[in-house]
Design an enzyme around this catalytic site. Structure first.
Site, PDB file in Angstrom:
ATOM      1  CE1 TYR A   1      -3.793  -2.331   0.607  1.00  0.00           C
ATOM      2  CE2 TYR A   1      -2.501  -3.180   2.435  1.00  0.00           C
ATOM      3  CZ  TYR A   1      -3.575  -3.291   1.572  1.00  0.00           C
ATOM      4  OH  TYR A   1      -4.432  -4.347   1.678  1.00  0.00           O
TER       5      TYR A   1
ATOM      6  CG  HIS B   1      -7.042   4.527   1.050  1.00  0.00           C
ATOM      7  ND1 HIS B   1      -7.909   5.606   1.143  1.00  0.00           N
ATOM      8  CD2 HIS B   1      -7.665   3.523   1.711  1.00  0.00           C
ATOM      9  CE1 HIS B   1      -8.985   5.263   1.825  1.00  0.00           C
ATOM     10  NE2 HIS B   1      -8.864   4.004   2.187  1.00  0.00           N
TER      11      HIS B   1
ATOM     12  CE1 TYR C   1      -3.589  -3.535   5.889  1.00  0.00           C
ATOM     13  CE2 TYR C   1      -3.907  -4.825   7.889  1.00  0.00           C
ATOM     14  CZ  TYR C   1      -3.257  -4.610   6.688  1.00  0.00           C
ATOM     15  OH  TYR C   1      -2.268  -5.463   6.280  1.00  0.00           O
TER      16      TYR C   1
ATOM     17  CG  ASN D   1     -11.308  -1.020   8.496  1.00  0.00           C
ATOM     18  OD1 ASN D   1     -10.152  -1.236   8.848  1.00  0.00           O
ATOM     19  ND2 ASN D   1     -12.156  -1.992   8.206  1.00  0.00           N
TER      20      ASN D   1
END
Length: 189
Positions: free
Chosen positions: A14, A19, A64, A66
């Site tokens: 990532y 994001h 993560y 969330n």
């Protein structure tokens, strides 16, 4: 004291995704302040420094996206900070790539990281710096935000990280209105 949080997902896969622009902007701020964001704690990595006379903690949750609120809540509780001493930098698909939107408070919108923070902190009355990453209606949203920006997008995102870092410093200095006037929209002022 302020807690400045950059949102993103941990892990190499990532690392440079859309994001993770909150991480990227925080990294630039850390570099500008001479802060190493390498200490481990609060389900995050963090570093300590100063903006003017204000002490700042720069934090990158290692949960993560969330679950970002867990890390923020731990740090805010440890330092006994009121909610208005939190500043969050994060990606926004509803803004064109490189555009900034600075707000004193507000809802999470569709952003899961912000939803987690607001839920864990019990309120939304804290400044935030949204960094536009645009969107592509032909790609599923999750896939879009987890992919790396194109070369053209990076050309507009890199200066946006600089503007976001400067905006964070203005907010810490008590100049939220100035940050909004200077950087909301295209940020070319």
């Amino acid at each position: 004291m302020y807690l400045i949080v950059g949102l993103g997902n941990p892990g190499l896969s990532y690392r440079r995704s859309r994001h993770n622009v909150g991480f990227m902007a925080l990294d630039l701020l850390a570099q500008n302040l001479g802060v190493r964001v390498t200490k481990k704690g609060f389900s995050a990595v963090y570093g300590e420094g100063e903006v003017g006379d204000e002490r700042v903690i720069l934090l990158k949750p290692q949960t993560y996206m969330n679950l970002s609120g867990n890390a923020v809540q731990q740090a805010m509780h440890f330092y006994r900070l009121p909610l208005d001493r939190l500043v969050v930098l994060y990606d926004d698909i509803d803004l064109a790539a490189g555009q900034l939107r600075i707000r004193a408070q507000g809802s999470a919108g569709t952003h899961n990281g912000m939803r987690s923070i607001i839920g864990c902190m019990g309120g939304d009355r804290f400044p935030r710096i949204r960094i536009g990453v645009g969107k592509d209606e032909t790609i599923v949203l999750r896939d879009y935000v987890l992919k790396k920006p194109t070369k053209a997008e990076l050309e507009v995102l890199k200066p946006a990280f600089e503007r976001a870092a400067e905006a964070a410093k203005l907010i810490v200095g008590g100049e939220l209105d100035k940050a909004q006037a200077r950087f909301n929209g295209n940020g070319a002022k």
